[in-house]
Design an enzyme around this catalytic site. Sequence first.
Site, PDB file in Angstrom:
ATOM      1  N   VAL A 165     -13.406  10.345  37.653  1.00  0.00           N
ATOM      2  CA  VAL A 165     -13.936   9.011  37.429  1.00  0.00           C
ATOM      3  C   VAL A 165     -15.451   9.119  37.298  1.00  0.00           C
ATOM      4  O   VAL A 165     -16.082   9.925  37.955  1.00  0.00           O
ATOM      5  CB  VAL A 165     -13.525   8.109  38.616  1.00  0.00           C
ATOM      6  N   ASP A 166     -16.034   8.315  36.400  1.00  0.00           N
ATOM      7  CA  ASP A 166     -17.477   8.402  36.184  1.00  0.00           C
ATOM      8  C   ASP A 166     -18.229   7.321  36.971  1.00  0.00           C
ATOM      9  O   ASP A 166     -17.644   6.636  37.815  1.00  0.00           O
ATOM     10  CB  ASP A 166     -17.794   8.325  34.687  1.00  0.00           C
ATOM     11  N   ALA A 167     -19.517   7.200  36.712  1.00  0.00           N
ATOM     12  CA  ALA A 167     -20.367   6.300  37.488  1.00  0.00           C
ATOM     13  C   ALA A 167     -19.997   4.828  37.296  1.00  0.00           C
ATOM     14  O   ALA A 167     -20.355   3.979  38.114  1.00  0.00           O
ATOM     15  CB  ALA A 167     -21.837   6.527  37.134  1.00  0.00           C
TER      16      ALA A 167
END
Lengths: 135, 135, 135, 135
Positions: free
Chosen positions: D18-20
Amino acid sequence: MKVLAEHSLQIRVRYPEVDAMGYLHHSRYLQYLEMGRIELLRSRGHSYAQIEQQGIFFVVIKVQINYKAPAKYDEDLTLITRVIKQTHVRFDHAYELRRGNTLLAEATTTIACVDRTGQLIQIPESLSTLAPSAQ
Amino acid sequence: MKVLAEHSLQIRVRYPEVDAMGYLHHSRYLQYLEMGRIELLRSRGHSYAQIEQQGIFFVVIKVQINYKAPAKYDEDLTLITRVIKQTHVRFDHAYELRRGNTLLAEATTTIACVDRTGQLIQIPESLSTLAPSAQ
Amino acid sequence: MKVLAEHSLQIRVRYPEVDAMGYLHHSRYLQYLEMGRIELLRSRGHSYAQIEQQGIFFVVIKVQINYKAPAKYDEDLTLITRVIKQTHVRFDHAYELRRGNTLLAEATTTIACVDRTGQLIQIPESLSTLAPSAQ
Amino acid sequence: MKVLAEHSLQIRVRYPEVDAMGYLHHSRYLQYLEMGRIELLRSRGHSYAQIEQQGIFFVVIKVQINYKAPAKYDEDLTLITRVIKQTHVRFDHAYELRRGNTLLAEATTTIACVDRTGQLIQIPESLSTLAPSAQ
């Protein structure tokens, strides 16, 4: 080593996790350890996603890992995750990663409980039930 | 194809980006394309990190990629990133990934401008300066 | 701590390396350490890609890392990599990851020299020139 | 669209995927598609690890993907993988990634059968049994 909680997880090595030697890349082991902690929590009825939505986070502050034997693509591994210590703000975990009876890696980590700004906060009572026998 | 902006980026293939065949994993190319977009923005004086802090995000809604030849660990690659279309809410980019004169991959992407909740919003005027000749 | 070789590397944090907290994921640090070792080698005239083509590999057998402060997307970091010990078959490295004057992490690793089958082999003479003052 | 083979796979989104923004990074979808192809093979009694040991590889030469809605950390997703075309040297797959009834992404890929040197080779008879109804 007193064990306050323990969980066993099966993990199959994925293709892009393996490096040019054909071995599970050594950095991936830390992602597996994180999955071990999260699934141990889930087995106790806690969702880490929901914990984060409440503004409670756990950050890794220390890792020690010894690699004994390589893991390869598509192998089915077993990760044993144990809570071995709890303070007001930290958990220590110990791990064994195995393929059948072969020990692939041993590790310990320390995680700390922080708020959204990264400040240390006390581990909520509800999560302390992780270690009821610790009282 | 009208080119509204163009940027060239050197990227060295990292060890854990390579799979068991010894090739740059095909999923990694999308991470390189993202770096191309970000560095094109930076070359125009924009920091994507700061754009996000203002509550403006770009999400990828479409990718097409043709892989022509593999890239290997430690090779020095050149990524050409071009803005080929801009609407009020979207950018289309086209890309060429090369090793010297060898074309390794061609790709196009569509990204959309959204707010923190994921709702489409208009691309800010300041970022439209990406494509001054488009006016 | 005797330093047998030292190298400094600039690394910019990439978007997909950052997790949902907005921090560089703790597993990524190990990939940065690997880049530090490889660039230290390169600065001495050695290509790890070519070393592998000769059937010589280095595998990580131990990592210790202390995380002091988080790194965020797009930050420019400095990694100091030092060879602190060499035996016939192993290198020990120590690392400091910094953002300006802020220490983000300290680490040590042990890597062992192996052949294609994973058997320990002696570090080739040519690579020992890494540490000329060690003789 | 004729479907020559079909398989359904449950995938739980991992934390470092998962990214920011808190979303599954768009590059990770390609890793999920690969897992879909591999598990479809396994469901037919084939191990991709063993296929590779025989010197037979499948490389991705084309990807098209449309992202409809984001996936988040810890969500349980369903990936439907379908073989929609087979030639002597290529397979085309089509995919749907869903969370319950919500379609998150649609994709198609083309993979080609190659030997260790990357030369196109004919898909072995045994793997063609993937699509017995295609005869």
